[in-house]
Design a protein around this motif. Structure first.
Motif, short mmCIF file in Angstrom:
data_model
loop_
_atom_site.label_atom_id
_atom_site.label_comp_id
_atom_site.label_asym_id
_atom_site.label_seq_id
_atom_site.Cartn_x
_atom_site.Cartn_y
_atom_site.Cartn_z
N ALA A 206 52.47 26.24 30.65
CA ALA A 206 52.86 27.52 30.44
C ALA A 206 52.15 28.48 31.31
CB ALA A 206 52.43 27.94 28.90
N VAL A 207 50.84 28.56 31.47
CA VAL A 207 50.23 29.58 32.33
C VAL A 207 50.87 29.16 33.83
CG1 VAL A 207 48.07 29.96 33.52
CG2 VAL A 207 47.93 29.42 31.00
N ILE A 208 50.99 28.03 34.18
CA ILE A 208 51.54 27.82 35.69
C ILE A 208 52.94 28.41 35.77
CG2 ILE A 208 52.29 25.93 37.19
CD1 ILE A 208 49.89 24.46 36.28
N CYS A 209 53.67 27.90 34.70
CA CYS A 209 55.16 28.66 34.80
C CYS A 209 55.17 30.24 34.82
CB CYS A 209 55.74 28.08 33.55
SG CYS A 209 56.47 26.34 33.91
N LEU A 210 54.09 30.84 34.02
CA LEU A 210 54.06 32.47 34.05
C LEU A 210 53.61 32.78 35.26
CD1 LEU A 210 54.19 34.94 32.39
CD2 LEU A 210 51.85 34.33 31.62
N MET A 211 52.80 32.06 36.03
CA MET A 211 52.06 32.64 37.26
C MET A 211 53.32 32.49 38.29
SD MET A 211 48.34 30.92 37.39
CE MET A 211 48.24 31.27 39.07
N PHE A 212 53.78 31.14 38.39
CA PHE A 212 55.06 31.29 39.43
C PHE A 212 55.94 32.34 39.21
CE2 PHE A 212 53.39 27.00 40.52
CZ PHE A 212 53.39 27.16 42.07
N ALA A 213 56.43 32.70 37.72
CA ALA A 213 57.34 33.28 37.60
C ALA A 213 57.17 34.85 38.13
CB ALA A 213 57.85 33.52 36.06
N LEU A 214 55.92 35.31 37.78
CA LEU A 214 55.24 36.58 38.38
C LEU A 214 55.12 36.42 39.58
CD1 LEU A 214 52.52 37.19 35.43
CD2 LEU A 214 54.83 38.41 35.73
N GLU A 215 54.69 35.55 40.38
CA GLU A 215 54.46 35.62 41.58
C GLU A 215 55.66 35.41 42.71
OE1 GLU A 215 52.41 35.67 45.39
OE2 GLU A 215 51.63 35.92 43.32
N LEU A 216 56.74 35.08 42.32
CA LEU A 216 58.12 34.64 42.91
C LEU A 216 59.13 35.66 42.47
CD1 LEU A 216 58.49 30.93 42.65
CD2 LEU A 216 57.27 32.16 44.78
N GLY A 217 58.87 36.28 41.44
CA GLY A 217 59.92 37.40 40.89
C GLY A 217 59.85 38.61 41.68
N GLY A 218 60.92 39.10 41.97
CA GLY A 218 61.04 40.25 42.89
C GLY A 218 60.48 40.19 44.24
N ASN A 219 60.12 38.85 44.66
CA ASN A 219 59.71 38.44 46.10
C ASN A 219 60.44 37.61 46.75
OD1 ASN A 219 58.09 38.19 48.40
ND2 ASN A 219 56.43 36.99 47.29
N GLN A 220 60.39 36.34 46.51
CA GLN A 220 61.28 35.35 47.15
C GLN A 220 62.68 35.03 46.25
OE1 GLN A 220 59.33 31.76 48.00
NE2 GLN A 220 57.51 32.65 48.70
N TYR A 221 62.41 35.54 44.87
CA TYR A 221 63.83 35.45 44.13
C TYR A 221 63.98 36.68 43.50
CZ TYR A 221 63.50 30.45 45.08
OH TYR A 221 63.33 29.13 45.54
N GLY A 275 37.10 38.95 32.94
CA GLY A 275 37.38 38.02 33.77
C GLY A 275 38.71 38.73 34.67
N ALA A 276 39.53 39.13 33.97
CA ALA A 276 40.76 39.62 34.66
C ALA A 276 40.54 40.98 35.52
CB ALA A 276 41.79 40.29 33.44
N THR A 277 39.54 41.91 35.17
CA THR A 277 39.13 42.99 35.80
C THR A 277 38.03 42.61 36.85
OG1 THR A 277 39.48 44.09 33.67
CG2 THR A 277 38.28 45.22 35.34
N PHE A 278 37.09 41.74 36.80
CA PHE A 278 36.08 41.69 37.64
C PHE A 278 36.68 40.94 38.91
CE2 PHE A 278 32.02 39.64 39.18
CZ PHE A 278 31.47 40.90 39.96
N ILE A 279 37.52 39.96 38.68
CA ILE A 279 38.27 39.18 39.82
C ILE A 279 38.75 39.93 40.84
CG2 ILE A 279 40.25 38.67 39.00
CD1 ILE A 279 38.37 36.51 40.97
N ILE A 280 39.49 41.21 40.41
CA ILE A 280 40.07 42.19 41.18
C ILE A 280 38.94 42.74 42.21
CG2 ILE A 280 41.39 44.16 41.53
CD1 ILE A 280 42.43 43.68 38.49
N ALA A 281 37.89 43.19 41.56
CA ALA A 281 36.75 43.63 42.52
C ALA A 281 36.34 42.64 43.62
CB ALA A 281 35.47 44.16 41.79
N THR A 282 36.19 41.50 42.83
CA THR A 282 35.61 40.38 43.96
C THR A 282 36.64 40.06 45.14
OG1 THR A 282 34.44 39.48 42.16
CG2 THR A 282 34.73 38.03 43.98
N LEU A 405 45.20 35.01 35.64
CA LEU A 405 46.32 36.04 35.32
C LEU A 405 46.08 37.29 35.95
CD1 LEU A 405 47.11 35.51 31.68
CD2 LEU A 405 48.50 34.49 33.62
N GLY A 406 44.68 37.87 35.91
CA GLY A 406 44.52 38.95 36.60
C GLY A 406 44.62 39.01 38.27
N ILE A 407 44.28 38.04 38.63
CA ILE A 407 44.58 38.00 40.24
C ILE A 407 46.12 37.69 40.49
CG2 ILE A 407 44.13 35.34 40.39
CD1 ILE A 407 43.31 38.15 43.08
N THR A 408 46.71 37.16 39.72
CA THR A 408 48.39 37.07 39.67
C THR A 408 49.16 38.26 39.59
OG1 THR A 408 48.05 34.58 39.22
CG2 THR A 408 50.34 35.84 39.18
#
Length: 501
Positions: A206-221, A275-282, A405-408
């Motif tokens: 579920a997480v991988i499908c969501l990540m790919f959907a968000l990453e590829l949507g509006g970009n490659q598809y 985790g979702a917030t701090f990864i952005i700073a890093t 999910l944060g970095i994606t």
């Protein structure tokens, strides 16, 4: 007795080295990312180097936590070390950003065992009156690794070669392996349980499908394309199946029963949003330094130091305070500093001085540092030895899920903001933004060839996109604060005679 204490010291040293290695690896990679992208290209794909690692960490964490409850901590901790080192060696041989992302995924499988099992072993071998101090020590080592990681990564990237930021793990890992293998003698208070493989498979799917959907949507598809709709549909199907499986499994990978503990549930929610917030700073502060300030890898390593130093003090302070006040009170203090730091980062601009950036880093790092020690203790507070592995791995899992999910999601936000800013800056100028999506911006040598007016527009666009991304990051930071106030008021209770001894 002295021999036993010496063995315990060797075990603690081995655990600390493993935490040092796995935590330092993240900050080394974050600091070196500008140099890696400048060498390999793939500016539009660099977030996958981090997210691929986080996905497999997230997948492995609950599985290894459960396995350690069933069959013992030692064997799976050692297994995690071996896989992590193997993945590190592969990462050092990568020739493309795609290869590096795949090898980071392998490395993450091992990483999924190291952190949660290390903290669980601490709870197994130390009595309650010493756990706060030890967890604070472990959290401080986590922060210290974050302090030296950027410096070491910057130096290696600039003077040796970025491939060696991965090879450096090998000697540290071998030493840790030796100490744990020869000196850790665990008790055998474990019981046979079933592994919830279906739960693990459906959740990760579920997480991988969501990540790919968000990453590829509006970009490659396009968002309404069959591919993106299919990915969202698979995410929904996997997630529904996961919820169903978890209600039927005798030993679910994420036990809904454990979430009946208010302290456990809120600790996991806070870990997720932190985790979702701090990864952005890093991730984005080194990119800001190299792309906006025009710094080298060493500059970006140094600029991260204040944030990581702040996290060391925050983590140590949080661990020591657990014997004096409730977890909730500690995390309220943490939330105040953390939200303030993220807000201040949202004001970054090319005109921001290094001193001001340093202050922002310290505030943010100090705020998040409390969570490294405090949340690990609060999540495990109400459970006995047979549940500690699952409880510790749960907080690590949700923190990793938040980071993934944060970095994606925020990677998409920053990329789109950057693209829109570039379009506005170069409206009507033919080929004006030809450097905007390439590696030249992150390479000190190549950026010298960019005409000054063009470079200024690009750096303004990058700075604005990163600052606005931090503004959006206030959403999960504030949600974390909401759950902090929902925490129950438990604290560690130490018998009077032990507290005074």
């Amino acid at each position: 007795m002295a021999a036993k204490d010496n063995k315990l010291g060797f075990v603690v040293t081995g655990l600390l080295l493993a935490i040092l290695m796995s935590a330092m690896d993240n900050t080394i990679v974050a600091t070196s990312m500008g140099t890696i992208v400048a060498d390999l290209g793939g500016f539009d794909k660099f977030v996958w180097v981090t997210s691929a690692y986080l996905v497999t960490v997230m997948a492995g964490t609950p599985i290894f936590g459960k396995l350690s409850d069933m069959y013992g901590r030692k064997r799976f901790f050692i297994f995690g070390l071996i896989v992590f080192l193997f993945g590190s060696i592969l990462c050092g041989t990568a020739n493309t950003i795609t290869q590096l992302s795949i090898y980071r995924a392998i490395q993450g499988v091992g990483g999924g065992a190291l952190m949660p099992i290390a903290f669980t072993i601490v709870f197994d071998i130390f009595p309650p009156e010493k756990r706060g101090k030890m967890t604070g020590l472990f959290g401080a080592v986590f922060g210290t690794s974050s302090l030296f990681g950027p410096l070491l990564g910057a130096y290696i990237s600039e003077y040796v070669g970025w491939h060696w930021v991965f090879f450096i793990n090998v000697p540290i890992g071998i030493f840790s392996f030796s100490l744990i293998f020869f000196f850790y003698k665990e008790s055998l208070q474990h019981k046979s349980q079933k592994i919830d493989w279906w739960g693990a498979f459906t959740l990760v799917g579920a997480v991988i499908c969501l990540m790919f959907a968000l990453e590829l949507g509006g970009n490659q598809y396009a968002w309404d394309s069959i591919v993106i709709i299919g990915l969202f549909s698979l995410f929904t199907a996997f997630f529904i199946i996961f919820l169903f499986v978890e209600t039927k499994a005798s030993e679910p990978i994420i036990s809904f029963q454990m979430f009946k503990s208010r302290l456990f549930a809120t600790s996991n929610a806070i870990g997720f949003f932190y985790g979702a917030t701090f990864i952005i700073a890093t991730i984005y502060i080194p990119i800001f330094v190299q792309g906006v300030f025009g710094g080298t890898a060493t500059n970006s390593g140094l600029i991260l130091t204040p944030m990581m130093l702040g996290s060391v003090f925050g983590s140590q302070s949080g661990g020591l305070m657990t014997t004096r006040t409730s977890y909730r009170n500690i995390m309220i203090l943490s939330g105040v500093f953390f939200v303030t730091g993220i807000f201040l980062l949202s004001t970054l601009s090319p005109d921001t001085s290094r001193l001001i950036v340093t202050i922002f880093m310290i505030i943010t790092g100090f705020g998040v540092g409390f969570s490294f020690s405090t949340l690990s203790m609060s999540a495990i507070h109400n459970f006995d030895m047979r549940k500690r592995g699952a409880a510790t791995s749960s907080i690590t899992f949700f923190r990793s899920l938040g980071m993934t999910l944060g970095i994606t999601i925020y990677g998409i936000i920053q990329r789109n903001l950057f693209a829109n800013k570039l379009s506005n800056e170069f409206a009507g100028i033919e080929n004006g933004n030809q450097f905007g999506s390439s590696r030249e911006l992150l390479s000190p040598e190549s950026r010298k060839e960019i005409p000054a007016p063009v470079l200024e527009k690009i750096t303004n666009a990058l700075s604005s996109s990163i600052a606005q991304t931090f503004m959006w990051a206030l959403i999960p930071a504030l949600l974390a604060v909401v759950f902090i106030f929902l925490m129950s008021k438990e604290r560690i209770h130490i018998p009077a005679e032990k507290a005074n001894s």
